[in-house]
Structures are given as C-alpha cells and as structure tokens.
Design a protein around this motif. Structure first.
Motif, PDB file in Angstrom:
ATOM      1  N   SER A  31     -97.248  -9.928  63.392  1.00 56.92           N
ATOM      2  CA  SER A  31     -97.448  -9.506  62.001  1.00 56.92           C
ATOM      3  C   SER A  31     -96.827 -10.529  61.048  1.00 56.92           C
ATOM      4  CB  SER A  31     -96.812  -8.141  61.776  1.00 56.92           C
ATOM      5  OG  SER A  31     -95.402  -8.259  61.848  1.00 56.92           O
ATOM      6  N   ALA A  32     -97.166 -10.426  59.779  1.00 55.52           N
ATOM      7  CA  ALA A  32     -96.602 -11.313  58.764  1.00 55.52           C
ATOM      8  C   ALA A  32     -95.083 -11.147  58.705  1.00 55.52           C
ATOM      9  CB  ALA A  32     -97.227 -11.021  57.409  1.00 55.52           C
ATOM     10  N   GLU A  33     -94.611  -9.907  58.844  1.00 57.26           N
ATOM     11  CA  GLU A  33     -93.169  -9.648  58.818  1.00 57.26           C
ATOM     12  C   GLU A  33     -92.475 -10.306  60.015  1.00 57.26           C
ATOM     13  OE1 GLU A  33     -89.712  -8.495  57.164  1.00 57.26           O
ATOM     14  OE2 GLU A  33     -91.677  -8.242  56.263  1.00 57.26           O
ATOM     15  N   ALA A  34     -93.103 -10.243  61.196  1.00 61.32           N
ATOM     16  CA  ALA A  34     -92.524 -10.868  62.389  1.00 61.32           C
ATOM     17  C   ALA A  34     -92.489 -12.389  62.237  1.00 61.32           C
ATOM     18  CB  ALA A  34     -93.309 -10.475  63.634  1.00 61.32           C
ATOM     19  N   ARG A  35     -93.529 -12.963  61.655  1.00 60.56           N
ATOM     20  CA  ARG A  35     -93.548 -14.422  61.433  1.00 60.56           C
ATOM     21  C   ARG A  35     -92.470 -14.831  60.438  1.00 60.56           C
ATOM     22  NH1 ARG A  35     -99.054 -13.250  61.366  1.00 60.56           N
ATOM     23  NH2 ARG A  35     -99.123 -13.459  59.104  1.00 60.56           N
ATOM     24  N   LYS A  36     -92.300 -14.039  59.378  1.00 64.05           N
ATOM     25  CA  LYS A  36     -91.274 -14.324  58.372  1.00 64.05           C
ATOM     26  C   LYS A  36     -89.876 -14.258  58.996  1.00 64.05           C
ATOM     27  CE  LYS A  36     -89.515 -12.568  53.979  1.00 64.05           C
ATOM     28  NZ  LYS A  36     -89.638 -11.494  52.990  1.00 64.05           N
ATOM     29  N   SER A  37     -89.643 -13.249  59.817  1.00 58.81           N
ATOM     30  CA  SER A  37     -88.355 -13.088  60.480  1.00 58.81           C
ATOM     31  C   SER A  37     -88.071 -14.262  61.414  1.00 58.81           C
ATOM     32  CB  SER A  37     -88.334 -11.773  61.263  1.00 58.81           C
ATOM     33  OG  SER A  37     -87.126 -11.641  61.969  1.00 58.81           O
ATOM     34  N   LYS A  38     -89.088 -14.701  62.132  1.00 59.82           N
ATOM     35  CA  LYS A  38     -88.917 -15.830  63.058  1.00 59.82           C
ATOM     36  C   LYS A  38     -88.585 -17.105  62.287  1.00 59.82           C
ATOM     37  CE  LYS A  38     -90.920 -18.399  66.795  1.00 59.82           C
ATOM     38  NZ  LYS A  38     -92.095 -18.794  67.529  1.00 59.82           N
ATOM     39  N   ARG A  39     -89.271 -17.340  61.173  1.00 57.55           N
ATOM     40  CA  ARG A  39     -88.987 -18.531  60.369  1.00 57.55           C
ATOM     41  C   ARG A  39     -87.560 -18.498  59.828  1.00 57.55           C
ATOM     42  NH1 ARG A  39     -94.239 -17.583  58.497  1.00 57.55           N
ATOM     43  NH2 ARG A  39     -93.428 -16.617  56.591  1.00 57.55           N
ATOM     44  N   ALA A  40     -87.107 -17.327  59.369  1.00 59.32           N
ATOM     45  CA  ALA A  40     -85.745 -17.199  58.855  1.00 59.32           C
ATOM     46  C   ALA A  40     -84.720 -17.463  59.961  1.00 59.32           C
ATOM     47  CB  ALA A  40     -85.526 -15.818  58.252  1.00 59.32           C
ATOM     48  N   HIS A  41     -84.997 -16.955  61.157  1.00 50.99           N
ATOM     49  CA  HIS A  41     -84.084 -17.165  62.285  1.00 50.99           C
ATOM     50  C   HIS A  41     -84.015 -18.649  62.646  1.00 50.99           C
ATOM     51  CE1 HIS A  41     -81.894 -16.233  65.947  1.00 50.99           C
ATOM     52  NE2 HIS A  41     -82.746 -16.980  66.608  1.00 50.99           N
ATOM     53  N   GLU A  42     -85.165 -19.310  62.683  1.00 53.41           N
ATOM     54  CA  GLU A  42     -85.184 -20.737  63.012  1.00 53.41           C
ATOM     55  C   GLU A  42     -84.454 -21.560  61.955  1.00 53.41           C
ATOM     56  OE1 GLU A  42     -89.382 -21.325  63.509  1.00 53.41           O
ATOM     57  OE2 GLU A  42     -89.334 -20.656  65.602  1.00 53.41           O
ATOM     58  N   ALA A  43     -84.635 -21.199  60.669  1.00 52.18           N
ATOM     59  CA  ALA A  43     -83.929 -21.910  59.594  1.00 52.18           C
ATOM     60  C   ALA A  43     -82.423 -21.696  59.719  1.00 52.18           C
ATOM     61  CB  ALA A  43     -84.434 -21.436  58.236  1.00 52.18           C
ATOM     62  N   ALA A  44     -82.012 -20.487  60.078  1.00 43.70           N
ATOM     63  CA  ALA A  44     -80.587 -20.194  60.229  1.00 43.70           C
ATOM     64  C   ALA A  44     -79.963 -21.011  61.344  1.00 43.70           C
ATOM     65  CB  ALA A  44     -80.377 -18.702  60.486  1.00 43.70           C
ATOM     66  N   GLN A  45     -80.726 -21.271  62.387  1.00 46.23           N
ATOM     67  CA  GLN A  45     -80.196 -22.054  63.505  1.00 46.23           C
ATOM     68  C   GLN A  45     -79.980 -23.515  63.122  1.00 46.23           C
ATOM     69  OE1 GLN A  45     -83.218 -20.974  66.447  1.00 46.23           O
ATOM     70  NE2 GLN A  45     -81.608 -19.991  67.635  1.00 46.23           N
ATOM     71  N   LYS A  46     -80.685 -23.983  62.106  1.00 47.73           N
ATOM     72  CA  LYS A  46     -80.599 -25.396  61.720  1.00 47.73           C
ATOM     73  C   LYS A  46     -79.497 -25.666  60.695  1.00 47.73           C
ATOM     74  CE  LYS A  46     -85.458 -26.170  62.638  1.00 47.73           C
ATOM     75  NZ  LYS A  46     -86.786 -26.364  62.071  1.00 47.73           N
ATOM     76  N   ARG A  47     -78.978 -24.621  60.043  1.00 48.71           N
ATOM     77  CA  ARG A  47     -77.970 -24.854  59.010  1.00 48.71           C
ATOM     78  C   ARG A  47     -76.582 -24.506  59.515  1.00 48.71           C
ATOM     79  NH1 ARG A  47     -77.486 -20.200  54.478  1.00 48.71           N
ATOM     80  NH2 ARG A  47     -77.092 -18.479  55.889  1.00 48.71           N
ATOM     81  N   ASP A  48     -75.595 -25.078  58.856  1.00 51.32           N
ATOM     82  CA  ASP A  48     -74.213 -24.728  59.160  1.00 51.32           C
ATOM     83  C   ASP A  48     -73.923 -23.358  58.550  1.00 51.32           C
ATOM     84  OD1 ASP A  48     -73.614 -27.052  60.542  1.00 51.32           O
ATOM     85  OD2 ASP A  48     -72.996 -28.125  58.721  1.00 51.32           O
ATOM     86  N   PRO A  49     -73.168 -22.528  59.239  1.00 54.70           N
ATOM     87  CA  PRO A  49     -72.830 -21.215  58.693  1.00 54.70           C
ATOM     88  C   PRO A  49     -72.055 -21.357  57.382  1.00 54.70           C
ATOM     89  CG  PRO A  49     -72.275 -21.316  61.006  1.00 54.70           C
ATOM     90  CD  PRO A  49     -72.634 -22.705  60.586  1.00 54.70           C
TER      91      PRO A  49
END
Length: 120
Positions: A31-49
């Motif tokens: 779903s669009a919501e699942a794709r959005k969540s996946k993109r947010a998770h991937e972006a979070a993995q690339k940034r420093d906390p």
C-alpha cells in the motif's frame, strides 16, 4: 456429470472471486502507507540519530505499548527519531509531555531506548 445446484454454483463463484481478489492484491504490491513507512525507515538508517546516549530529551508521548519485557513503555519522537521510554509512571497518556534519558540505540540506530526522568 454432476448436477449443479444454485448453492454449489454460488460457492464456486465466491471462491473464484476471492482467488481473483488475492491475485490482484499481490500484483498491486504494498500500500501507499507501507511504501511511505519503508522510505522513512530507510532514510532513518542513513542519518545520524538526533539524540545522544546519556542525554535527556523532552517530547510528547504518541502511544503507550507493551515492551517485550512485559512492561508498558511510552513511545515518542525527537526530531522524527523514535524513543521507547521505560519505567513510566501509571496514569501517563498519549499527549503527555515527558523527559527521558537515552540509554541505548537499537541495532540499526533507527530508534533508542530511554528511561523516564519526569513529566515536563
């Protein structure tokens, strides 16, 4: 040849529609919501906390959930970064603002565990 009763024909039609619905769902993908969540998770993995271990942060509780330890934890975000806060007092509700000290990061550094310090 077997006689076809309306019940048998109706049951076959329902089964056929269910199979078609499942196939279409699989072909459409997440779903669009699942794709959005996946993109947010991937972006979070690339940034420093945006938080540091040992530091205390103030944030709003978005939800209360059960931790794998069986205790209730408060979930909130600091700059979009998820904190799971343990040792929360009874009566805490979503929307309450709390302070928590960061204890550790998860394996992917996309969230952190914290301990309750106080209400803001």
């Amino acid at each position: 040849m077997l006689p076809s009763s309306p019940v048998v024909v109706g049951a076959a039609a329902v089964i056929a529609l269910l199979v078609v619905a499942v196939v279409i769902r699989r072909l459409r993908g997440p779903s669009a919501e699942a794709r959005k969540s996946k993109r947010a998770h991937e972006a979070a993995q690339k940034r420093d906390p945006p938080v540091d271990i040992g530091e205390t942060y103030e944030f709003g509780v978005t939800e209360l959930t059960d931790h794998h330890s069986g205790e209730e934890v408060a979930v909130g975000k600091v700059e979009g970064f998820v904190l799971f806060t343990e040792d929360v007092p009874g009566g805490l509700e979503p929307g309450d603002v709390i302070r928590a000290k960061v204890l550790s990061f998860n394996e992917g550094r996309t969230s952190a565990d914290a301990t309750f310090v106080g209400r803001a």
